[in-house]
Design a protein around this motif. Structure first.
Motif, PDB file in Angstrom:
ATOM      1  N   UNK A  89    -107.457  -0.706  -6.573  1.00  0.00           N
ATOM      2  CA  UNK A  89    -106.835  -1.663  -5.660  1.00  0.00           C
ATOM      3  C   UNK A  89    -105.375  -1.840  -6.061  1.00  0.00           C
ATOM      4  N   UNK A  90    -104.473  -1.217  -5.315  1.00  0.00           N
ATOM      5  CA  UNK A  90    -103.066  -1.302  -5.669  1.00  0.00           C
ATOM      6  C   UNK A  90    -102.827  -0.695  -7.026  1.00  0.00           C
ATOM      7  N   UNK A  91    -102.371  -1.508  -7.969  1.00  0.00           N
ATOM      8  CA  UNK A  91    -102.157  -1.053  -9.341  1.00  0.00           C
ATOM      9  C   UNK A  91    -103.251  -1.571 -10.275  1.00  0.00           C
ATOM     10  N   UNK A  92    -104.384  -1.978  -9.701  1.00  0.00           N
ATOM     11  CA  UNK A  92    -105.458  -2.562 -10.491  1.00  0.00           C
ATOM     12  C   UNK A  92    -106.757  -1.789 -10.298  1.00  0.00           C
ATOM     13  N   UNK A  93    -107.644  -1.877 -11.272  1.00  0.00           N
ATOM     14  CA  UNK A  93    -109.018  -1.430 -11.057  1.00  0.00           C
ATOM     15  C   UNK A  93    -109.696  -2.425 -10.117  1.00  0.00           C
ATOM     16  N   UNK A  94    -110.760  -1.997  -9.468  1.00  0.00           N
ATOM     17  CA  UNK A  94    -111.386  -2.867  -8.471  1.00  0.00           C
ATOM     18  C   UNK A  94    -112.896  -2.940  -8.680  1.00  0.00           C
ATOM     19  N   UNK A 151     -99.147 -17.968 -15.564  1.00  0.00           N
ATOM     20  CA  UNK A 151    -100.299 -17.491 -14.807  1.00  0.00           C
ATOM     21  C   UNK A 151     -99.815 -16.766 -13.561  1.00  0.00           C
ATOM     22  N   UNK A 152    -100.360 -15.591 -13.350  1.00  0.00           N
ATOM     23  CA  UNK A 152     -99.933 -14.748 -12.238  1.00  0.00           C
ATOM     24  C   UNK A 152    -100.787 -15.072 -11.029  1.00  0.00           C
ATOM     25  N   UNK A 153    -100.136 -15.545  -9.972  1.00  0.00           N
ATOM     26  CA  UNK A 153    -100.880 -15.861  -8.748  1.00  0.00           C
ATOM     27  C   UNK A 153    -100.206 -15.157  -7.580  1.00  0.00           C
ATOM     28  N   UNK A 154    -100.918 -14.262  -6.945  1.00  0.00           N
ATOM     29  CA  UNK A 154    -100.347 -13.460  -5.865  1.00  0.00           C
ATOM     30  C   UNK A 154    -100.644 -14.046  -4.489  1.00  0.00           C
ATOM     31  N   UNK A 155    -101.247 -15.235  -4.447  1.00  0.00           N
ATOM     32  CA  UNK A 155    -101.650 -15.788  -3.173  1.00  0.00           C
ATOM     33  C   UNK A 155    -102.918 -15.108  -2.676  1.00  0.00           C
ATOM     34  N   UNK A 156    -103.308 -15.412  -1.459  1.00  0.00           N
ATOM     35  CA  UNK A 156    -104.503 -14.785  -0.901  1.00  0.00           C
ATOM     36  C   UNK A 156    -104.227 -13.307  -0.628  1.00  0.00           C
ATOM     37  N   UNK A 157    -105.123 -12.458  -1.107  1.00  0.00           N
ATOM     38  CA  UNK A 157    -104.929 -11.016  -1.007  1.00  0.00           C
ATOM     39  C   UNK A 157    -105.968 -10.408  -0.065  1.00  0.00           C
ATOM     40  N   UNK A 158    -105.482  -9.700   0.923  1.00  0.00           N
ATOM     41  CA  UNK A 158    -106.326  -8.894   1.797  1.00  0.00           C
ATOM     42  C   UNK A 158    -105.826  -7.463   1.738  1.00  0.00           C
ATOM     43  N   UNK A 159    -106.728  -6.526   1.867  1.00  0.00           N
ATOM     44  CA  UNK A 159    -106.398  -5.134   1.585  1.00  0.00           C
ATOM     45  C   UNK A 159    -106.799  -4.211   2.734  1.00  0.00           C
ATOM     46  N   UNK A 197    -101.585  -8.055 -15.949  1.00  0.00           N
ATOM     47  CA  UNK A 197    -100.694  -9.104 -15.448  1.00  0.00           C
ATOM     48  C   UNK A 197    -101.470 -10.270 -14.847  1.00  0.00           C
ATOM     49  N   UNK A 198    -102.359  -9.986 -13.917  1.00  0.00           N
ATOM     50  CA  UNK A 198    -103.090 -11.048 -13.220  1.00  0.00           C
ATOM     51  C   UNK A 198    -104.429 -11.373 -13.860  1.00  0.00           C
ATOM     52  N   UNK A 199    -104.907 -10.550 -14.756  1.00  0.00           N
ATOM     53  CA  UNK A 199    -106.246 -10.603 -15.350  1.00  0.00           C
ATOM     54  C   UNK A 199    -107.270 -10.248 -14.279  1.00  0.00           C
ATOM     55  N   UNK A 200    -107.508 -11.181 -13.339  1.00  0.00           N
ATOM     56  CA  UNK A 200    -108.416 -10.919 -12.219  1.00  0.00           C
ATOM     57  C   UNK A 200    -107.800 -11.501 -10.956  1.00  0.00           C
ATOM     58  N   UNK A 201    -107.808 -10.713  -9.895  1.00  0.00           N
ATOM     59  CA  UNK A 201    -107.217 -11.148  -8.632  1.00  0.00           C
ATOM     60  C   UNK A 201    -108.257 -11.001  -7.515  1.00  0.00           C
ATOM     61  N   UNK A 202    -108.795 -12.117  -7.005  1.00  0.00           N
ATOM     62  CA  UNK A 202    -109.793 -12.040  -5.936  1.00  0.00           C
ATOM     63  C   UNK A 202    -109.203 -11.445  -4.655  1.00  0.00           C
TER      64      UNK A 202
END
Length: 349
Positions: free
Chosen positions: A228-233, A165-173, A298-303
């Motif tokens: 968002x980065x390398x992801x759709x948002x 499971x891909x966990x990037x920690x808390x993400x702020x942009x 990779x992450x599926x969904x990243x809040x």
């Protein structure tokens, strides 16, 4: 189709700690390689994963002819292996390659080669939700020549990496104001390697400010939010879900289009339209912006927990009825063969 197979003598499988995997650092025993020369694709080969020899003049190093895909294989409780919408990845790698004047990979080379590779390295696909095998198909220009024109020789390669499971920690942009990911008429819709290299520097600047990613805005005005980065948002305003339409600037993400369809399936109000920076800031000020999240393989969904634009910063609320959690649960349920797959996205190998 014929596939030449050379098996490794000693597997490194038993040396891998599958409970502590760094994403994209460990690779399976084998890889698939298929050469393009004299106007045709040759017989694919499955061989031990390892270093490869290229001439320093290989055009990929000089003119960036390189495209790739990201997909995953999942193993259910019965040891059956599944892919998720692999036809989308096949179509997109060829669409990407066409934009960079690269030859189309034949369907049998892609699918039969991938199937055989996953059979050979089946033991690397671990059961249990969160476990998967990340699959990286890519095409590079391998011809040794430094004239500025499309290559005449290429390699199609598939490598695989066990993933948790891909966990990037808390993400702020940060909402982009200066730099752009892509422009009209460019290659933003393609999974071209150079797209990602161009993001590294602006993202490093965001890191210095304490933010983990950038939400890219349109190159012309920087008024509309795109990726968002390398992801759709996605943005949740009230109970309405909003995401930008795909274009020649925005990647047609497989996870993105799956979320759009699931929203329709479960009667969640969704709009695919341009999303302005002003709209999102105003929604945040009024307390109407409930969620932002990125979507990708990779992450599926990243809040996303918060964002900055100019001198304004915003934190998003903690909510119990998160769309991000809902969609992630549904997607993983389909991928791991635990939920009904009414759209036939799951492909059993």
């Amino acid at each position: 189709m014929n596939i030449d197979i050379e098996l490794i003598q000693d597997s490194k499988l038993n040396t891998v700690d599958f409970n502590n995997l760094a994403f994209g650092r460990i690779f399976t025993d084998h890889m698939l390689v298929c050469d393009f020369a004299n106007g045709e694709w040759k017989t694919p080969k499955i061989m031990p994963y390892g270093p490869m020899l290229f001439e320093p003049s290989a055009r990929v190093f000089h003119y960036g002819q390189a495209v790739f895909e990201g997909m995953k294989a999942y193993k259910d409780d019965n040891d059956d292996v599944f892919l998720f919408r692999p036809d989308e990845n096949f179509n997109r790698i060829n669409k990407s390659g066409e934009r960079l004047a690269m030859p189309t990979v034949p369907e049998d080379v892609f699918f039969e080669g991938l199937k055989k590779l996953l059979e050979v390295d089946n033991a690397w696909i671990k059961k249990g939700e969160g476990n998967s095998l990340y699959i990286r198909p890519f095409i590079i220009a391998s011809e040794g020549a430094i004239s500025a024109s499309p290559a005449e020789e290429y390699k199609f390669i598939i490598i695989c990496s066990p993933a948790q499971s891909y966990y990037a920690g808390e993400v702020r942009v940060i909402f982009a104001e200066k730099y752009s990911r892509s422009a009209d008429g460019g290659v933003g819709f393609a999974k071209a390697a150079g797209n990602y290299a161009a993001q590294f520097y602006p993202t490093s600047l965001a890191h210095k400010e304490g933010y983990q990613q950038i939400v890219w805005t349109d190159a012309s005005t920087h008024e509309f939010l795109e990726e968002a980065g390398t992801m759709n948002v996605f943005f949740r305003i009230g109970d309405k879900l909003v995401t930008a339409p795909t274009s020649d600037r925005i990647l047609d993400g497989v996870t993105r289009k799956s979320i759009v369809q699931l929203a329709k399936d479960f009667n969640i109000d969704i709009e695919v339209r341009r999303v302005s920076v002003t709209e999102i800031k105003e929604a945040a000020k009024k307390g109407e912006l409930k969620e932002m999240f990125g979507s990708g393989t990779a992450a599926v969904i990243n809040p996303i927990k918060g964002f900055k634009h100019q001198n304004d910063t915003f934190e998003l609320p903690e909510i119990s009825d998160s769309y991000a959690s809902f969609f992630k649960e549904k997607l993983l349920g389909i991928q791991y063969n635990k939920l009904e797959d009414k759209h036939n996205w799951r492909v059993k190998l």
